[in-house]
Design a protein around this motif. Structure first.
Motif, PDB file in Angstrom:
ATOM      1  N   ILE A   1       0.985  -1.387   0.013  1.00  0.00           N
ATOM      2  CA  ILE A   1      -0.193  -0.280   0.030  1.00  0.00           C
ATOM      3  C   ILE A   1       0.875   1.459   0.039  1.00  0.00           C
ATOM      4  O   ILE A   1       0.864   2.415  -0.729  1.00  0.00           O
ATOM      5  CB  ILE A   1      -0.941  -0.086   1.498  1.00  0.00           C
ATOM      6  N   PHE A   2       1.949   1.012   0.560  1.00  0.00           N
ATOM      7  CA  PHE A   2       2.816   2.670   1.026  1.00  0.00           C
ATOM      8  C   PHE A   2       3.547   2.449  -0.126  1.00  0.00           C
ATOM      9  O   PHE A   2       3.875   4.070  -0.941  1.00  0.00           O
ATOM     10  CB  PHE A   2       4.201   1.689   1.883  1.00  0.00           C
ATOM     11  N   CYS A   3       3.749   1.505  -0.897  1.00  0.00           N
ATOM     12  CA  CYS A   3       4.648   1.649  -2.629  1.00  0.00           C
ATOM     13  C   CYS A   3       3.593   2.776  -3.428  1.00  0.00           C
ATOM     14  O   CYS A   3       4.008   3.871  -4.590  1.00  0.00           O
ATOM     15  CB  CYS A   3       4.995   0.787  -2.860  1.00  0.00           C
ATOM     16  N   LEU A   4       2.603   1.754  -3.418  1.00  0.00           N
ATOM     17  CA  LEU A   4       1.519   2.590  -4.317  1.00  0.00           C
ATOM     18  C   LEU A   4       0.939   3.583  -4.196  1.00  0.00           C
ATOM     19  O   LEU A   4       0.418   4.948  -4.907  1.00  0.00           O
ATOM     20  CB  LEU A   4      -0.125   1.980  -4.026  1.00  0.00           C
ATOM     21  N   PHE A   5       0.475   4.610  -2.685  1.00  0.00           N
ATOM     22  CA  PHE A   5       0.837   5.767  -2.476  1.00  0.00           C
ATOM     23  C   PHE A   5       1.699   6.450  -3.064  1.00  0.00           C
ATOM     24  O   PHE A   5       1.375   7.459  -3.295  1.00  0.00           O
ATOM     25  CB  PHE A   5       0.774   6.433  -1.116  1.00  0.00           C
ATOM     26  N   LEU A   6       3.052   6.135  -2.720  1.00  0.00           N
ATOM     27  CA  LEU A   6       4.450   6.964  -3.275  1.00  0.00           C
ATOM     28  C   LEU A   6       4.167   6.781  -4.582  1.00  0.00           C
ATOM     29  O   LEU A   6       4.942   8.381  -5.521  1.00  0.00           O
ATOM     30  CB  LEU A   6       5.696   6.406  -2.443  1.00  0.00           C
ATOM     31  N   VAL A   7       3.881   5.520  -5.141  1.00  0.00           N
ATOM     32  CA  VAL A   7       4.416   5.910  -6.812  1.00  0.00           C
ATOM     33  C   VAL A   7       3.252   6.176  -7.514  1.00  0.00           C
ATOM     34  O   VAL A   7       2.980   7.886  -7.702  1.00  0.00           O
ATOM     35  CB  VAL A   7       3.326   4.847  -7.710  1.00  0.00           C
ATOM     36  N   THR A   8       1.760   7.090  -6.908  1.00  0.00           N
ATOM     37  CA  THR A   8       0.423   7.960  -7.713  1.00  0.00           C
ATOM     38  C   THR A   8       0.734   9.185  -6.931  1.00  0.00           C
ATOM     39  O   THR A   8       0.814  10.098  -7.870  1.00  0.00           O
ATOM     40  CB  THR A   8      -0.186   7.858  -6.048  1.00  0.00           C
ATOM     41  N   MET A   9       1.731   9.568  -5.708  1.00  0.00           N
ATOM     42  CA  MET A   9       1.832  11.273  -5.171  1.00  0.00           C
ATOM     43  C   MET A   9       3.223  11.405  -6.792  1.00  0.00           C
ATOM     44  O   MET A   9       3.043  12.809  -6.919  1.00  0.00           O
ATOM     45  CB  MET A   9       2.338  11.065  -4.484  1.00  0.00           C
ATOM     46  N   LEU A  10       4.599  10.250  -6.943  1.00  0.00           N
ATOM     47  CA  LEU A  10       4.913  11.110  -7.773  1.00  0.00           C
ATOM     48  C   LEU A  10       4.575  11.431  -9.128  1.00  0.00           C
ATOM     49  O   LEU A  10       4.820  12.288  -9.895  1.00  0.00           O
ATOM     50  CB  LEU A  10       5.958  10.256  -7.407  1.00  0.00           C
ATOM     51  N   LEU A  11       3.392  10.271  -9.324  1.00  0.00           N
ATOM     52  CA  LEU A  11       2.857  10.428 -10.655  1.00  0.00           C
ATOM     53  C   LEU A  11       1.865  11.895 -10.519  1.00  0.00           C
ATOM     54  O   LEU A  11       1.832  12.615 -11.676  1.00  0.00           O
ATOM     55  CB  LEU A  11       2.194   9.776 -10.890  1.00  0.00           C
ATOM     56  N   ILE A  12       1.464  12.154  -9.782  1.00  0.00           N
ATOM     57  CA  ILE A  12       0.730  13.532  -9.699  1.00  0.00           C
ATOM     58  C   ILE A  12       1.235  14.736  -9.703  1.00  0.00           C
ATOM     59  O   ILE A  12       1.166  15.696 -10.372  1.00  0.00           O
ATOM     60  CB  ILE A  12      -0.426  13.566  -8.407  1.00  0.00           C
ATOM     61  N   GLY A  13       2.438  14.449  -8.632  1.00  0.00           N
ATOM     62  CA  GLY A  13       3.622  15.781  -9.383  1.00  0.00           C
ATOM     63  C   GLY A  13       4.085  15.552 -10.447  1.00  0.00           C
ATOM     64  O   GLY A  13       4.408  16.669 -10.778  1.00  0.00           O
ATOM     65  N   VAL A  14       4.609  14.841 -11.252  1.00  0.00           N
ATOM     66  CA  VAL A  14       4.953  14.891 -12.362  1.00  0.00           C
ATOM     67  C   VAL A  14       4.017  15.409 -13.392  1.00  0.00           C
ATOM     68  O   VAL A  14       3.884  16.364 -14.240  1.00  0.00           O
ATOM     69  CB  VAL A  14       5.218  13.522 -12.973  1.00  0.00           C
ATOM     70  N   SER A  15       2.265  15.669 -13.222  1.00  0.00           N
ATOM     71  CA  SER A  15       2.069  15.211 -14.455  1.00  0.00           C
ATOM     72  C   SER A  15       1.557  17.572 -14.582  1.00  0.00           C
ATOM     73  O   SER A  15       0.459  17.599 -14.970  1.00  0.00           O
ATOM     74  CB  SER A  15      -0.007  15.095 -13.821  1.00  0.00           C
ATOM     75  N   TYR A  16       2.157  17.833 -13.759  1.00  0.00           N
ATOM     76  CA  TYR A  16       1.894  19.593 -12.857  1.00  0.00           C
ATOM     77  C   TYR A  16       3.243  19.510 -14.204  1.00  0.00           C
ATOM     78  O   TYR A  16       3.150  20.832 -14.376  1.00  0.00           O
ATOM     79  CB  TYR A  16       2.023  19.720 -11.810  1.00  0.00           C
ATOM     80  N   LEU A  17       4.074  18.831 -14.701  1.00  0.00           N
ATOM     81  CA  LEU A  17       5.443  19.851 -15.494  1.00  0.00           C
ATOM     82  C   LEU A  17       4.704  19.913 -16.614  1.00  0.00           C
ATOM     83  O   LEU A  17       3.406  20.097 -17.047  1.00  0.00           O
ATOM     84  CB  LEU A  17       6.375  18.517 -15.986  1.00  0.00           C
TER      85      LEU A  17
END
Lengths: 131, 151, 320
Positions: free
Chosen positions: C84-100
């Motif tokens: 669960i923690f890994c998936l959470f990290l992955v989603t947070m990073l992807l959301i951050g990347v989508s702002y580029l």
């Protein structure tokens, strides 16, 4: 590729794209073999196969994009994957034989003697000096 | 000119598809065989032949070019280095195998001769004796014939 | 000629203490802070047995799964929560990347006037057909100078940490883990005899064609290093020492780095101002063109090849 003859250009594109997708699927199967393989040799063989399929993919890309420098990358990749196999096998054989030797030696000397790294003479002298 | 282009395309496409078929056979072999060395053999054969066919096809499609020469160098390098890789992997497998008696049968020549002798002792001796006798009879006859001639 | 002083008087002088400090044989804490002189570590047999017994008892208690339900529950929950923690990290990073910003948008901060100048006037001012090489070895050659120095410092660090003197090398032959490795494989030697020269030639080709196509010093040096490693693996350390010793590496890397520094270290004094080079830019597309780029490529290539080979040798044996 194709130089203006319309049907030929489309044919080239379809052929190259199909081959690339095919090889990508095969490469994923290679990864499966690397994960499953119960022995070390399985994994090394899978990595070698993966490298070969990547070489073919890069060669197809040189023709698709008409860039000449990607052919150099093919040669370099072949060299590096060959070198990787050599070093991996050598190191693993050395590690295995060393562990076997240590297991044999410790199996023989189970009566409480020192194993291969200790130096029995030094300890006694130092004990006497401390006392 | 168009015909030559189409011929180049067809010949190259044929070789390329042949190469990918060989890769498919290689993958089937690598997944279906039951022992490591069999799988390694399938991988080595498939790799060498598959890459040869694929890159030859690409060379035909490209015509005579510097790029084609570089791709040919790839083929030559891989045909030199792939057998050496499989030799090293086989050596690794043979030295690190734990269940050697199950997988291999070791034949040592002196032991083979001993077992042969033990098994075929009587027959061999009989055959040898009969052969010696027959040889001896022939020799005696020849010698007798010579003596008669001399005399 | 100065008088020779008796040994005891000499040991009280400052120069003797200085010499001891240089050698490393003077222990600075011995007389000042009260510490006993150091004795090499050794264990008697009884101490060793006692220590192992204690460790085993401790291990038995800690990993006792049958009487401890908490540990079993923890083991199961750990796997679930880690996923669960890994998936959470992955989603947070992807959301951050989508702002580029989107790739290639004309108002990106990366597409400013600097890159325009490099692309438009690159060929004209540097003479290199490959704009990337022209940039790293002409416009920003000072940064590449720093990079080569970083490679050199990395090799120095590895040498300090891992290198063994000759005496230690001979001592460590018993604990040598390379005794059991297969040596002198005839098939590998035959293949290496045929394959190593083309590898070197290919590496040299990549270095020399750095300004005409992709390549340059870094990749060419890596290929030459790989060729040296292949030769070493096939033939052993003794044969390789006949042409590549520590002296060779020292002279090559020092010479190459000094050459590069002489060519491009004026930026320390002139700041961002470029000095016009005397060497004329030839026709773009020929080998002898683009000023100093060819020389700098060769220097960088030599440094990288030596670095790769040194790392491999230090990690395997500890000496050349």
């Amino acid at each position: 590729m194709g130089k203006g003859i319309e049907g030929l250009e489309q044919a080239y594109e379809i052929l190259f794209t199909a081959i690339l997708i095919f090889l990508a699927v095969l490469a994923l199967l290679c990864l499966l073999r690397a994960v499953i393989g119960p022995k070390t040799a399985d994994r090394i063989v899978a990595v070698n196969m993966l490298g070969t399929m990547v070489i073919v993919m890069i060669a197809v890309l040189t023709l698709m994009l008409q860039e000449d420098y990607l052919a150099d990358i093919c040669v370099i990749y072949a060299m590096i994957s060959f070198l990787a196999v050599i070093v991996l096998t050598k190191v693993y054989m050395g590690v295995y034989l060393e562990r076997k030797k240590i297991a044999e030696m410790s199996g023989e000397t189970k009566s409480g003697e020192y194993t291969a790294g200790d130096e029995p003479g030094k300890c006694d002298g130092n004990d006497k000096a401390e006392k | 000119m168009e015909a030559i282009e189409w011929i180049k395309f067809l010949a190259g496409a044929l070789l390329l598809l042949l190469g990918t078929t060989i890769f498919i056979f290689e993958m089937i072999g690598v997944f279906r065989f039951k022992y490591v060395l069999n799988r390694m053999h399938a991988a080595a054969m498939g790799d060498t032949l598959g890459i040869g066919a694929c890159i030859l096809g690409l060379i035909i499609m490209n015509g005579m070019n510097l790029t084609s020469l570089k791709l040919f160098v790839v083929i030559i390098f891989l045909w030199f280095s792939s057998p050496v890789s499989s030799h090293l992997i086989a050596r690794l497998e043979v030295t690190t195998d734990e269940e050697q008696d199950k997988h291999y049968r070791r034949l040592i020549l002196s032991q083979v001769e001993e077992s042969c002798e033990r098994n075929n002792c009587e027959e061999k001796n009989r055959k040898q004796e009969s052969r010696e006798q027959s040889n001896c009879e022939e020799k005696c006859r020849v010698q007798a014939a010579e003596k008669e001639e001399v005399k | 000629m100065s008088k020779k002083v008796p040994q005891e008087q000499y040991e009280k002088t400052i120069s003797y203490k200085f010499r001891q400090w240089l050698n490393g044989s003077k222990d600075p804490y011995l007389d000042t802070v009260e510490m006993k002189p150091q004795v090499p570590f050794c264990e008697t047999e009884s101490e060793r047995l006692q220590r192992e017994e204690e460790n085993q008892q401790l291990a038995k208690k800690v990993y006792d799964l049958e009487h401890n339900a908490e540990i079993r529950l923890f083991g199961k929950m750990y796997k679930v929560f880690s996923v669960i923690f890994c998936l959470f990290l992955v989603t947070m990073l992807l959301i951050g990347v989508s702002y580029l910003p989107t790739f290639g948008h004309p108002e990106n901060p990366a597409n400013n006037e600097v890159s325009e100048r490099y692309i438009e006037k690159g060929l004209q001012e540097t003479g290199a057909v490959n704009i990337v090489t022209g940039m790293i070895l002409d416009y920003r050659a000072f940064d590449t100078l720093g990079e080569s120095h970083v490679l050199f410092i990395a090799t120095c660090t590895v040498l300090i940490l891992l290198r063994l003197d000759k005496k230690e090398l001979q001592k460590s032959n018993e604990a040598n883990d390379r005794i059991y490795e297969p040596k002198n494989d005839v098939i590998l030697q035959t293949a290496a005899r045929i394959l190593v020269p083309p590898i070197f030639i290919f590496g040299i080709y990549i270095i020399l064609a750095g300004h005409l196509g992709p390549g340059g010093g870094f990749s060419g040096g890596a290929v030459i290093g790989a060729g040296l490693i292949l030769y070493l693996n096939a033939f052993g350390f003794e044969k390789t020492e006949k042409f590549f010793t520590a002296k060779t590496y020292r002279r090559l890397s020092f010479g190459a780095l000094a050459c590069y520094s002489l060519a491009k270290s004026y930026s320390f004094y002139t700041g961002a101002n470029h000095i016009e080079s005397i060497i004329p830019l030839g026709t773009p597309g020929a080998i002898l063109s683009s000023g100093l780029i060819l020389l700098l490529n060769i220097c960088v290539g030599i440094v990288v090849a030596g670095t790769m080979y040194t790392f491999y040798v230090m990690f395997r044996k500890g000496g050349y």
